[in-house]
Design an enzyme around this catalytic site. Sequence first.
Site, PDB file in Angstrom:
ATOM      1  N   ALA A  54     -36.559 -82.704 -21.981  1.00  0.00           N
ATOM      2  CA  ALA A  54     -37.534 -82.493 -23.050  1.00  0.00           C
ATOM      3  C   ALA A  54     -37.622 -81.010 -23.420  1.00  0.00           C
ATOM      4  O   ALA A  54     -37.793 -80.669 -24.590  1.00  0.00           O
ATOM      5  CB  ALA A  54     -38.905 -83.025 -22.641  1.00  0.00           C
ATOM      6  N   GLY A  70     -34.656 -80.544 -25.523  1.00  0.00           N
ATOM      7  CA  GLY A  70     -34.814 -81.366 -26.725  1.00  0.00           C
ATOM      8  C   GLY A  70     -35.826 -80.810 -27.694  1.00  0.00           C
ATOM      9  O   GLY A  70     -35.660 -80.927 -28.909  1.00  0.00           O
ATOM     10  N   ASP A  71     -36.880 -80.198 -27.196  1.00  0.00           N
ATOM     11  CA  ASP A  71     -37.889 -79.563 -28.043  1.00  0.00           C
ATOM     12  C   ASP A  71     -37.236 -78.501 -28.929  1.00  0.00           C
ATOM     13  O   ASP A  71     -37.478 -78.456 -30.135  1.00  0.00           O
ATOM     14  CB  ASP A  71     -38.983 -78.947 -27.164  1.00  0.00           C
ATOM     15  N   ALA A  72     -36.385 -77.685 -28.333  1.00  0.00           N
ATOM     16  CA  ALA A  72     -35.710 -76.622 -29.087  1.00  0.00           C
ATOM     17  C   ALA A  72     -34.715 -77.193 -30.097  1.00  0.00           C
ATOM     18  O   ALA A  72     -34.641 -76.733 -31.238  1.00  0.00           O
ATOM     19  CB  ALA A  72     -35.005 -75.671 -28.126  1.00  0.00           C
TER      20      ALA A  72
END
Length: 152
Positions: A35, A38-40
């Site tokens: 995550a 994935g956020d970036a």
Amino acid sequence: MEEGIREASGFTEACREKLGLKKQDAGIYSPLALAYLGDAVYELVIRTLVMNRGNMQVNKMNRRTSGLVKAKAQADIIRLLEEELTEEERAVFRRGRNAKSMTMAKNASVIDYRMATGLEALTGYLYLTEQFDRLLELISRGLKKIGELEAE
């Protein structure tokens, strides 16, 4: 293979070469680590979309981007996409959604925050496994479903 996907794969290969990175098995990472990445990746895709809509003041771009990367928007997207996920993708999403995080979003419900974490974990997983086409397909479909992209 599409030209854009080949270029993205070339980017990851160039990162490995220039930064001395080893190819990693995405399965070794915790759902919160997926995550984190994935956020970036998700934010980069959204920022690219916002910038492509035309030159504007940075604060306006930031407002548009913030509206699409906040937990509520991500939760809405994954709720609409959940039925379209493969079994493998669903498993990664669930691991991310069910992970116990020590942090909490300021302006999101616990449920939305966890759903968003699941989407981010899936995004990180697809990025690490170099499934760029599927990653962009899911984000694109989700954005269409919430009315942020025109349907083809």
